[in-house]
Design an enzyme around this catalytic site. Structure first.
Site, PDB file in Angstrom:
ATOM      1  N   LYS A  20     126.695  24.644  45.301  1.00  9.69           N
ATOM      2  CA  LYS A  20     125.949  25.400  46.319  1.00  9.69           C
ATOM      3  C   LYS A  20     125.302  24.509  47.378  1.00  9.69           C
ATOM      4  CE  LYS A  20     121.912  26.293  43.335  1.00  9.69           C
ATOM      5  NZ  LYS A  20     122.405  25.530  42.145  1.00  9.69           N
ATOM      6  N   ARG A  95     114.455  30.529  41.832  1.00  9.55           N
ATOM      7  CA  ARG A  95     115.004  29.941  40.612  1.00  9.55           C
ATOM      8  C   ARG A  95     114.662  30.789  39.386  1.00  9.55           C
ATOM      9  NH1 ARG A  95     114.949  25.665  36.984  1.00  9.55           N
ATOM     10  NH2 ARG A  95     112.696  25.821  36.752  1.00  9.55           N
ATOM     11  N   ARG A 134     131.491  12.146  37.721  1.00 14.65           N
ATOM     12  CA  ARG A 134     131.092  11.578  39.013  1.00 14.65           C
ATOM     13  C   ARG A 134     130.389  10.229  38.872  1.00 14.65           C
ATOM     14  NH1 ARG A 134     126.580  16.175  40.722  1.00 14.65           N
ATOM     15  NH2 ARG A 134     124.943  15.453  39.313  1.00 14.65           N
ATOM     16  N   ARG A 168     124.820   8.333  37.216  1.00 15.97           N
ATOM     17  CA  ARG A 168     123.428   8.747  37.029  1.00 15.97           C
ATOM     18  C   ARG A 168     123.146   8.951  35.552  1.00 15.97           C
ATOM     19  NH1 ARG A 168     122.497  13.578  41.162  1.00 15.97           N
ATOM     20  NH2 ARG A 168     121.213  14.222  39.407  1.00 15.97           N
ATOM     21  N   ARG A 179     120.611  21.887  31.198  1.00 20.72           N
ATOM     22  CA  ARG A 179     120.427  22.488  32.524  1.00 20.72           C
ATOM     23  C   ARG A 179     121.176  23.812  32.617  1.00 20.72           C
ATOM     24  NH1 ARG A 179     122.033  18.232  36.772  1.00 20.72           N
ATOM     25  NH2 ARG A 179     121.341  19.832  38.221  1.00 20.72           N
TER      26      ARG A 179
END
Ligand SMILES: [Zn+2]
Length: 222
Positions: A20, A95, A134, A168, A179
């Site tokens: 998003k 949220r 990633r 990360r 999450r």
């Protein structure tokens, strides 16, 4: 309702890693409307010498999270800024269901009518694959992916020639799973809330960035 503001006012929602943020940036480029990312806003507001700015900075410096009230106050003042007059994309807000209910009140007060709430749907296992794969160049920060975006020459950054890369720390399976669970518990209840108001549109977010942005443009008729 004659004095409702004209423009393109949308909310982008979906699980973490659904794309998003990327899609909101593309839509901003295409239309010139403001991209209101709650994460970026928090960092910007924390730099301001205002009561809210100072309070935020103290919290973030202690590694704590901003409260619902602070986020709401921030969004409320941000949408009154001149660059939001023609429209905005809310990214990362609301949220939670209470935030969605407050947003409804804020928008009614400002005579802004949402065009739609766009949910970008991506199955959990694809989100996991996207996030776990990633990594980025340690020298210039360019982003890569084990499967979807490899450097042209193995182990060498396309942009700066750097050969050191990093991942990360929070891009691990356990953190991503947490999450996703949080998203289901906290954010997902906003979906039926917006659906009842006839605002919900969904888009399949599994294709390439270009394919998804094309579908979004069709839905928004831009
Ligand atoms: Zn590089």
């Amino acid at each position: 309702m004659e004095d409702v503001k004209k423009g393109l006012f949308v909310v982008f929602t979906g699980a973490p890693g659904c794309g998003k943020g990327t899609q909101a940036r593309i839509l901003k480029e295409k239309t010139g409307i403001a991209h209101l990312s709650t994460g970026e806003m928090l960092r910007q507001y924390a730099e301001k010498d205002t009561p809210l700015g100072r309070e935020l900075k103290a919290l973030l410096d202690r590694g704590e999270f901003a409260t619902d009230e602070m986020i709401i106050e921030m969004v409320k003042s941000r949408i009154m800024e001149p660059d939001c007059a023609q429209g905005f994309i809310l990214d990362g807000f609301p949220r939670t269901l209470p935030q969605a209910e407050v947003l409804e009140g804020i928008l009614a007060e400002k005579r802004i009518k949402l065009n739609c709430v766009l949910e970008i749907q991506v199955p959990d296992e694809i989100i996991m694959e996207r996030i776990l794969g990633r990594y980025s160049c340690m020298k210039c920060g360019a982003g890569y992916h084990d499967k979807f975006q490899k450097p042209k020459v193995y182990g060498v950054c396309d942009y700066c020639g750097g050969t050191e890369f990093s991942r990360r720390k929070d891009d691990n399976r356990e953190t991503v799973q947490n999450r996703l669970i949080n998203y289901r518990l906290l954010t997902y209840p906003t979906i039926p809330f917006f659906e009842k108001q006839g605002l919900l549109k969904t888009v399949d977010g599994t294709g390439t960035i270009e394919a998804v942005s094309k579908k979004i443009a069709e839905i928004l008729k831009i």
